[in-house]
Design an enzyme around this catalytic site. Structure first.
Site, PDB file in Angstrom:
ATOM      1  N   ASP A 110     -89.306   9.607 -29.023  1.00 45.44           N
ATOM      2  CA  ASP A 110     -88.307  10.346 -29.795  1.00 45.44           C
ATOM      3  C   ASP A 110     -89.006  11.319 -30.735  1.00 45.44           C
ATOM      4  O   ASP A 110     -90.035  11.881 -30.371  1.00 45.44           O
ATOM      5  CB  ASP A 110     -87.432   9.342 -30.570  1.00 45.44           C
ATOM      6  N   HIS A 133     -83.861  11.582 -36.152  1.00 42.80           N
ATOM      7  CA  HIS A 133     -83.358  11.011 -34.902  1.00 42.80           C
ATOM      8  C   HIS A 133     -84.196   9.823 -34.446  1.00 42.80           C
ATOM      9  O   HIS A 133     -83.657   8.775 -34.058  1.00 42.80           O
ATOM     10  CB  HIS A 133     -83.344  12.113 -33.840  1.00 42.80           C
ATOM     11  N   SER A 141     -77.423   9.114 -27.621  1.00 45.39           N
ATOM     12  CA  SER A 141     -78.702   8.781 -28.256  1.00 45.39           C
ATOM     13  C   SER A 141     -78.598   7.489 -29.047  1.00 45.39           C
ATOM     14  O   SER A 141     -79.575   6.759 -29.203  1.00 45.39           O
ATOM     15  CB  SER A 141     -79.134   9.902 -29.210  1.00 45.39           C
TER      16      SER A 141
END
Length: 768
Positions: free
Chosen positions: A145, A217, A549
């Protein structure tokens, strides 16, 4: 044309995923991934790296450009290397017998508290609880990520024993990231940026060369998968409670492969390669691109090798829903995860000048706009002021028309939080964000920097009509209701969640399952505000986000728990247990609904086998297991030439002496039946393995849609011992006049303890 211009053109066409360059850029070097037949390495070379370097030097005499630059050498997820090459060098390499293929680098993108209770993880798991707590310490989840914020409380290691001795990873030092930043919980952190930096050279402002997460994220996904319990967690008071990941006792290793412009295939492959070598048990990747043949899909190729080595790979399905056939990461050896809602909501209200009270959602946490209604304005696309004013795109709103008012904006095209900032920058004091047909009644809450309420399509249309009728007399005032639990119905399939059918292999039903992916609270980076906008200077340890996600790491964490409970299970066994025990009824005991369809019943092309259920997945009764050799036979049935098959399975000496013939014959836990041409009969055989008690007996039932007949032989399976395998054959017949569109059914083997359910999707070749 300079390199900057070439890169800008690549960015503009990013939705096509493959990087495209104008003809004037053809002399430039670009990144390519070169797959080598590693069995052909001459014995004179000590290592494959030496051989790769020599192979590049061998083509210098046939090219006139400067020497090629090797970026990465791959060993575990791939056999080959990535390099900076020009087109002449690419052509010369493709002529070498030792080269299986040369592929241009691909740009992928990120698919972007209450969930443990919603999934039942906080409930007593009976005899499994103590075993899971202890065994999970040995399970390692690798997250590819945007990196990690190691100071997050979710990575506290005070209750963790020593790191497993088999771990071969490390904590890489970098800018503002010390080698001591990792601990017994966050046991590794690496970064891979060579592909990104080559593509972005001279164009994008320098990013810190570090595993540190400046985006948020990566911290959100990794803490969702395995963050420890943190009390008094919230986003500015929203979703207050104890935050925790799915596998709180598992280890986390992060691999930073995504940067400001996205995630380059060369960097992703390097991250996968390293993660496999480091010893991860689960790979979690909330990123992806479009649908490509598997031999051109970097993630699919790397995941195949991971599967062979016993690593479970979980990937997000994508956020391109509700469009049909919008899935990413559809290889059958990948767990493809869609998104659903929780039973938690964040209500907010818009009270119109006519007294109508409209309900929506919001995570706005500021002072509000007061109690007095103000003028409500809207700039539809036929307005002379701007063709994008209805979308509240940057530069589309004029201050004199917006200052001191509430602006109604249509959802779509640009980020939701950006719309709010555009309104604020133009002097607006509030925003109502209205859904269009594409997003239906789906409500996604955002932490806007001004008072803002998001409403569904129905209420959005009512407000648009009110604005049309009242004109300059339209008014509104916004208010906010905090956090509400026990929302019904839930789960509901998120409108943004990508849908089937699978365009790469229509005979494989995707997505596999759905998990929580709407308004998810998890850890956050202190390097960026909760909206991700540069203008947002707020800091928070936790953030609420939505996307596949978010659903992907939920399944990654559950897979880690299943790995702890059943260390002998293969990745396909873990996948099967999650799929065949998934549920398709919501908390009102009704069939799962689809937010994009206005609350109509969802289908397996949206939810796959259903919503995951850990309690049942731990003891599924039966599993559909698949060996690497069976996956190879599957690839051989796809019509690829032998080099393309070798590219997918990463074996240069593979042959297709064994082929399934029809890809649908793979021993998959679900069915996708494609009737084609004059053929109205499809027959598949599946094999079930008993992981329940000896002497287990199962009877079968089938649900068939109108126009399709399903027959199964035998109708009863008797397993004498644990580990016994038994086959059954199912025949699907499309009756005359039955090919009228999409259709769905199911096949369920059940006894008093277990229901082993497989969804079935039906299509007709002219429709897919």
């Amino acid at each position: 044309m300079d390199s900057s211009s070439c890169f800008i053109i690549m960015w503009l066409v990013v939705t096509t995923i493959t990087i495209i360059y104008p003809s004037s850029c053809l002399g430039m070097k670009r990144t390519y991934i070169v797959q080598m037949n590693h069995h052909l390495k001459p014995s004179s070379f000590v290592t494959h790296d030496d051989w790769y370097s020599h192979s590049l030097k061998s083509i210098e005499s046939t090219t006139t450009t400067e020497n090629a630059i090797i970026l990465y050498s791959y060993t575990n997820a791939y056999h080959g290397f990535s390099a900076s090459l020009d087109l002449n060098q690419v052509k010369a390499l493709r002529q070498l017998d030792s080269v299986i293929g040369v592929y241009e680098d691909t740009l992928y993108h990120l698919h972007t508290t209450r969930t443990p209770q919603f999934l039942g993880i906080d409930n007593e798991l009976g005899l499994w609880s103590q075993q899971l707590n202890a065994a999970s310490h040995d399970v390692i989840i690798g997250v590819l990520d945007t990196g990690v914020w190691p100071e997050s409380k979710s990575f506290d290691d005070s209750a963790m024993p020593a790191v497993p001795s088999r771990w071969r990873g490390e904590c890489e030092q970098g800018e503002d990231f010390k080698a001591t930043a990792c601990n017994k919980k966050l046991i590794g952190a690496r970064k891979f940026s060579k592909g990104f930096r080559l593509a972005a050279a001279g164009v994008i402002s320098k990013e810190r060369d570090s595993p540190r997460d400046q985006d948020g994220h990566g911290t959100h996904t990794s803490t969702t998968a395995a963050g420890v319990q943190v009390g008094n967690a919230s986003l500015f008071g929203f979703a207050s409670g104890t935050a925790r990941g799915m596998a709180v006792h598992a280890r986390v290793a992060t691999y930073k492969v995504c940067w400001k412009t996205g995630c380059f295939g060369s960097d992703i492959l390097a991250g996968m390669d390293r993660a496999i070598a480091d010893g991860v048990d689960v790979l979690s990747m909330s990123l992806g691109g479009g649908s490509s043949p598997y031999y051109r899909d970097t993630i699919a190729i790397g995941a195949f090798k991971a599967m062979e080595k016993g690593v479970f790979v979980s990937c997000s399905a994508g956020n391109s829903g509700p469009s049909k056939s919008s899935l990413a990461n559809v290889a059958p050896w990948i767990m493809t995860v869609g998104a659903g809602t929780l039973d938690r909501d964040f209500p907010a209200y818009a009270i119109l000048g006519n007294g109508k009270r409209v309900t929506g959602v919001s995570l706005y946490s500021g002072k509000g706009m007061g109690d007095e209604p103000v003028q409500l304005v809207y700039f539809p696309s036929n307005n002379n002021r701007s063709s994008s004013g209805n979308l509240c795109m940057p530069g589309s709103l004029e201050q004199e028309a917006v200052r001191g008012k509430v602006v109604f904006c249509d959802r779509g095209v640009n980020p939701r939080v950006e719309k709010g900032q555009v309104v604020k920058d133009a002097g607006g004091i509030g925003m109502i964000l209205g859904n269009t047909a594409e997003s239906g009644e789906e409500l996604v809450a955002d932490s806007h920097t001004l008072p803002a309420v998001a409403v569904g399509r129905k209420f959005g249309d009512e407000i648009r009509e009110y604005l049309k009728t009242e004109g300059d007399n339209a008014k509104a005032v916004l208010s906010f209701g905090g956090t509400v639990l026990g929302v019904k119905p839930s789960p509901v399939v998120a409108a943004f969640s990508s849908r089937g059918p699978n365009m790469v292999t229509p005979q494989i039903l995707k997505p596999d399952v759905i998990g929580p992916g709407v308004n998810i609270l998890a850890g956050w980076s202190q390097g960026i505000g909760p909206t991700g906008l540069d203008t947002d200077t707020r800091k928070t340890q936790f953030n609420i986000m939505s996307g596949t996600s978010m659903s992907c790491p939920h399944i990654s964490g559950l897979a880690a728990l299943l790995k702890a409970a059943h260390p002998e299970w293969s990745p396909s066994a873990i996948k099967s247990s999650l799929m065949t025990t998934a549920y398709t009824l919501d908390n009102t005991k009704s069939l799962l609904r689809d937010a994009a369809a206005g609350g109509q019943v969802s289908t397996p092309w949206a939810h796959g086998a259903g919503h995951v259920d850990l309690h049942k997945a731990i003891s599924p009764g039966l599993i559909y297991d698949i060996t690497p050799q069976e996956y190879i036979a599957f690839v051989c049935s796809l019509g690829y030439d032998i080099k393309q098959v070798q590219a997918v399975v990463n074996r240069a000496n593979v042959t297709c002496t064994k082929s399934l013939g029809d890809p649908g014959r793979l021993n998959y836990p679900s069915f996708s039946v494609v009737f084609g041409g004059k053929s109205r009969v499809v027959r598949y055989t599946r094999q079930l393995t008993n992981v329940g008690p000896p002497g287990s007996v199962y009877d079968v039932t089938a649900e068939a849609p109108k126009g399709v007949q399903i027959s199964i032989k035998p109708k009863r399976l008797v397993f004498k011992n644990v580990g016994d395998k038994m086959r059954y054959t199912v025949t699907f017949v499309s009756q005359k006049g039955g090919d009228n569109g999409d259709a769905f059914g199911s096949i369920t083997w059940k006894n008093a303890e277990n229901q082993v359910r497989s969804p079935v999707a039906f299509g007709w070749s002219r429709l897919i």
